[in-house]
Design a protein around this motif. Structure first.
Motif, mmCIF file in Angstrom:
data_model
loop_
_atom_site.group_PDB
_atom_site.id
_atom_site.type_symbol
_atom_site.label_atom_id
_atom_site.label_comp_id
_atom_site.label_asym_id
_atom_site.label_seq_id
_atom_site.Cartn_x
_atom_site.Cartn_y
_atom_site.Cartn_z
ATOM 1 N N THR A 17 0.908 -1.118 -0.066
ATOM 2 C CA THR A 17 -0.098 0.059 -0.062
ATOM 3 C C THR A 17 0.915 1.218 -0.021
ATOM 4 O OG1 THR A 17 -1.788 1.164 1.231
ATOM 5 C CG2 THR A 17 -0.217 0.112 2.649
ATOM 6 N N THR A 18 0.249 2.499 -0.080
ATOM 7 C CA THR A 18 0.864 3.497 0.200
ATOM 8 C C THR A 18 0.602 4.016 1.420
ATOM 9 O OG1 THR A 18 -0.766 4.862 -0.967
ATOM 10 C CG2 THR A 18 0.964 4.075 -2.391
ATOM 11 N N PHE A 19 1.519 5.238 1.532
ATOM 12 C CA PHE A 19 1.209 5.997 2.985
ATOM 13 C C PHE A 19 -0.223 6.539 3.031
ATOM 14 C CE2 PHE A 19 1.774 9.609 6.060
ATOM 15 C CZ PHE A 19 1.546 8.833 7.046
ATOM 16 N N GLU A 20 -0.191 7.053 1.866
ATOM 17 C CA GLU A 20 -1.542 8.085 1.594
ATOM 18 C C GLU A 20 -3.087 7.135 1.870
ATOM 19 O OE1 GLU A 20 -2.092 11.492 -1.180
ATOM 20 O OE2 GLU A 20 -3.041 9.821 -2.344
ATOM 21 N N GLU A 21 -2.877 5.805 1.277
ATOM 22 C CA GLU A 21 -3.981 5.075 1.363
ATOM 23 C C GLU A 21 -4.178 4.423 2.530
ATOM 24 O OE1 GLU A 21 -3.511 1.865 -1.345
ATOM 25 O OE2 GLU A 21 -3.884 3.138 -3.231
ATOM 26 N N LEU A 22 -3.061 4.370 3.291
ATOM 27 C CA LEU A 22 -3.386 3.754 4.629
ATOM 28 C C LEU A 22 -3.917 4.848 5.647
ATOM 29 C CD1 LEU A 22 -2.362 1.040 6.289
ATOM 30 C CD2 LEU A 22 -0.338 2.500 6.881
ATOM 31 N N TYR A 23 -3.233 6.062 5.324
ATOM 32 C CA TYR A 23 -3.745 7.144 6.208
ATOM 33 C C TYR A 23 -5.430 7.444 6.031
ATOM 34 C CZ TYR A 23 -3.306 12.047 8.197
ATOM 35 O OH TYR A 23 -3.596 13.092 8.872
ATOM 36 N N ASN A 24 -5.488 7.427 4.648
ATOM 37 C CA ASN A 24 -6.942 7.856 4.422
ATOM 38 C C ASN A 24 -7.794 6.587 4.862
ATOM 39 O OD1 ASN A 24 -6.651 10.347 3.569
ATOM 40 N ND2 ASN A 24 -6.472 9.791 1.375
ATOM 41 N N TRP A 25 -7.294 5.481 4.745
ATOM 42 C CA TRP A 25 -8.243 4.668 5.126
ATOM 43 C C TRP A 25 -8.204 4.476 6.697
ATOM 44 C CZ3 TRP A 25 -6.492 0.484 8.724
ATOM 45 C CH2 TRP A 25 -7.209 -0.629 8.815
ATOM 46 N N GLY A 26 -7.228 4.861 7.522
ATOM 47 C CA GLY A 26 -7.536 4.898 8.946
ATOM 48 C C GLY A 26 -8.412 6.061 9.377
ATOM 49 N N ARG A 27 -8.312 7.276 8.575
ATOM 50 C CA ARG A 27 -9.067 8.336 8.917
ATOM 51 C C ARG A 27 -10.640 8.156 8.545
ATOM 52 N NH1 ARG A 27 -8.787 13.626 7.102
ATOM 53 N NH2 ARG A 27 -8.071 12.864 4.930
ATOM 54 N N LYS A 28 -10.964 7.465 7.516
ATOM 55 C CA LYS A 28 -12.148 7.540 7.147
ATOM 56 C C LYS A 28 -13.046 6.407 7.901
ATOM 57 C CE LYS A 28 -12.501 3.811 3.586
ATOM 58 N NZ LYS A 28 -12.622 3.363 2.368
ATOM 59 N N ASN A 29 -12.420 5.646 8.534
ATOM 60 C CA ASN A 29 -13.044 4.508 9.429
ATOM 61 C C ASN A 29 -13.152 4.984 10.758
ATOM 62 O OD1 ASN A 29 -13.855 2.577 7.292
ATOM 63 N ND2 ASN A 29 -11.849 2.441 7.047
ATOM 64 N N SER A 30 -12.772 6.230 11.105
ATOM 65 C CA SER A 30 -12.814 6.678 12.558
ATOM 66 C C SER A 30 -12.992 8.188 12.519
ATOM 67 C CB SER A 30 -11.506 6.328 13.313
ATOM 68 O OG SER A 30 -10.291 7.253 12.595
ATOM 69 N N VAL A 31 -14.464 8.193 11.851
ATOM 70 C CA VAL A 31 -14.772 9.898 11.786
ATOM 71 C C VAL A 31 -15.519 9.812 13.284
ATOM 72 C CG1 VAL A 31 -16.346 11.503 10.662
ATOM 73 C CG2 VAL A 31 -15.094 9.756 9.430
ATOM 74 N N TRP A 32 -15.063 11.131 13.979
ATOM 75 C CA TRP A 32 -15.579 11.247 15.300
ATOM 76 C C TRP A 32 -16.480 12.377 15.108
ATOM 77 C CZ3 TRP A 32 -11.414 10.852 19.612
ATOM 78 C CH2 TRP A 32 -10.798 9.460 19.577
ATOM 79 N N PRO A 33 -17.825 12.217 15.160
ATOM 80 C CA PRO A 33 -18.830 13.618 14.938
ATOM 81 C C PRO A 33 -18.596 14.268 16.412
ATOM 82 C CG PRO A 33 -19.953 11.463 14.439
ATOM 83 C CD PRO A 33 -18.510 10.957 15.084
ATOM 84 N N LEU A 34 -19.256 15.582 16.387
ATOM 85 C CA LEU A 34 -19.617 16.189 17.518
ATOM 86 C C LEU A 34 -20.930 15.902 17.945
ATOM 87 C CD1 LEU A 34 -18.388 18.707 19.108
ATOM 88 C CD2 LEU A 34 -19.651 19.974 17.442
ATOM 89 N N THR A 35 -20.896 15.707 19.275
ATOM 90 C CA THR A 35 -22.523 15.730 19.929
ATOM 91 C C THR A 35 -23.142 17.055 19.960
ATOM 92 O OG1 THR A 35 -21.314 14.174 21.543
ATOM 93 C CG2 THR A 35 -23.309 14.878 21.907
ATOM 94 N N PHE A 36 -23.885 17.149 18.992
ATOM 95 C CA PHE A 36 -24.483 18.501 18.530
ATOM 96 C C PHE A 36 -25.823 18.334 17.870
ATOM 97 C CE2 PHE A 36 -24.131 21.865 15.548
ATOM 98 C CZ PHE A 36 -24.599 22.923 16.256
ATOM 99 N N GLY A 37 -26.979 18.467 18.670
ATOM 100 C CA GLY A 37 -28.011 18.466 17.916
ATOM 101 C C GLY A 37 -28.903 19.500 18.114
ATOM 102 N N LEU A 38 -29.572 19.901 16.981
ATOM 103 C CA LEU A 38 -30.204 21.402 16.991
ATOM 104 C C LEU A 38 -31.887 21.082 17.036
ATOM 105 C CD1 LEU A 38 -28.188 23.540 14.565
ATOM 106 C CD2 LEU A 38 -28.622 23.777 16.807
ATOM 107 N N ALA A 39 -32.283 19.938 16.545
ATOM 108 C CA ALA A 39 -33.759 20.139 16.453
ATOM 109 C C ALA A 39 -34.300 18.387 16.283
ATOM 110 C CB ALA A 39 -34.499 20.737 15.136
ATOM 111 N N CYS A 40 -35.332 18.009 15.583
ATOM 112 C CA CYS A 40 -35.928 17.089 15.629
ATOM 113 C C CYS A 40 -34.899 15.909 14.694
ATOM 114 C CB CYS A 40 -37.242 16.657 14.794
ATOM 115 S SG CYS A 40 -37.375 18.053 13.962
ATOM 116 N N CYS A 41 -34.040 16.366 13.857
ATOM 117 C CA CYS A 41 -33.299 15.677 13.288
ATOM 118 C C CYS A 41 -32.000 14.983 14.172
ATOM 119 C CB CYS A 41 -32.333 16.395 11.988
ATOM 120 S SG CYS A 41 -33.274 16.498 10.578
ATOM 121 N N ALA A 42 -31.846 15.571 15.175
ATOM 122 C CA ALA A 42 -30.991 15.100 16.183
ATOM 123 C C ALA A 42 -31.327 13.514 16.542
ATOM 124 C CB ALA A 42 -30.834 16.224 17.278
#
Lengths: 159, 181
Positions: A17-42
């Motif tokens: 693999t390349t470093f770029e692929e490995l790095y992006n693979w790691g990042r895309k599979n560990s997205v940490w969302p912010l606890t942040f809800g505004l309305a009913c969609c939350a």
């Protein structure tokens, strides 16, 4: 690296693999969302993380209560003009690289609230990566939006 | 206590004041009071032992634009002791929309009056904290007025209007400490 050579090597138990692929693979599979809800969609966002829909399958279940630790802001709901400064402040407090999902009709275009008090689309105040339509979107839609974001992250270049 | 008894009782307490009882659909006692008489009527309602309306349940306004007098301020009072509900209304002209505050009598009036000021632009004289409650502090206009353009498009402001300076921040800290000690 040549794709055929990679396939050939993998047949012999060698993973190249390349470093770029490995790095992006790691990042895309560990997205940490912010606890942040505004309305009913939350509420749908919360449902997405729970056992039935299980956002953890996509690596994005770690909702961080601090913007300093988050790299995805899911704008889930109506953004009022009074709330807009706080949305921007939270966005500014998140470390780079950061992403925004605009969840639902209200966050994307203002929804049914075509009036003085509501921001007509959160893209007026923060840059949006993925728009998820729906009122509110079903958890499957949000998961699809996160998968789209993962594809976007995967295509990013390090240089 | 029925409406007539209540009005008679009130009239005895405040002899010079014109009380104008009206019929209402929900059969709740409704009395119109002039703006100048409101403070004395409010005080009597709160302090008179036969009434003792200790709870201000609601304070809101109605805009009857383009009719004049344009605004009506509505006070819904409850006497827990005597199981009374009473509605007081005050008519206000659009050009001269101000009325005395009742927040020193009922603390719940503080935010309710701020809301009415925010939404209708009715000034409450003597209010301790006359700031907007719902809209951003630097908002222009009063959204619940009938002549307010509801679908105006304004660019959202992302700067926070309430940025305190360092001096203000320190002053408020000192004030807070003094109030605790």
């Amino acid at each position: 690296m040549d794709q055929d050579l990679k396939t050939e090597l993998s047949k012999h138990g060698i993973f190249a693999t390349t470093f770029e692929e490995l790095y992006n693979w790691g990042r895309k599979n560990s997205v940490w969302p912010l606890t942040f809800g505004l309305a009913c969609c939350a509420i749908e966002m919360i449902a997405t993380t729970m056992a039935r829909y299980d956002l953890a399958r996509f690596g994005a279940e770690v909702f961080r209560p601090s913007p300093r630790q988050a790299d995805l802001m899911i704008v889930s709901g109506t953004v009022t003009k009074k709330m807009a400064p706080q949305v921007v402040r939270l966005y500014n407090q998140m470390p780079e690289p950061k992403y925004v999902i605009s969840m639902g009709a209200c966050a994307s275009v203002g929804g049914v609230f075509d009036n003085y008090a509501i921001v007509q689309g959160v893209d007026q105040v923060v840059p949006v990566d993925v728009y998820v339509p729906g009122c509110p979107p079903r958890p499957e839609s949000l998961i699809y939006g996160i998968v789209q974001l993962q594809r976007k992250i995967d295509l990013q270049k390090l240089t | 206590m029925d409406a007539t008894t209540l009005v008679t009782l009130l009239q005895e307490a405040v002899p010079g004041v014109v009380l104008e009882p009206v019929a209402s659909v929900d059969l709740q006692t409704t009395i119109y009071v002039s703006r100048d008489d409101l403070p004395i009527v409010a005080r009597v309602l709160l302090e008179r032992p036969e009434v003792r309306c200790t709870l201000l349940a609601e304070l809101t306004a109605i805009d009857f634009w383009p009719r004049e007098p344009r605004f009506e301020i509505v006070y819904i009072l409850i006497s827990i002791e005597h199981r009374l509900r009473l509605r007081i209304k005050v008519r206000l002209d659009g050009a001269d929309a101000h009325v005395a505050t009742v927040s020193h009598l009922w603390p719940s009036a503080n935010w309710l009056e701020r809301e009415v000021w925010d939404m209708f632009g009715v000034v409450f004289d003597g209010h301790p904290d006359p700031r907007r409650l719902l809209m951003p502090e630097d908002w222009d206009g009063y959204p619940l007025r009938k002549d307010y353009p509801v679908q105006i498009t304004m660019k959202p402001k992302t700067t926070e209007p309430l940025q305190v300076t360092e001096q203000e921040f320190r002053a408020s800290l000192v004030k807070d400490r003094m109030s605790r000690s």
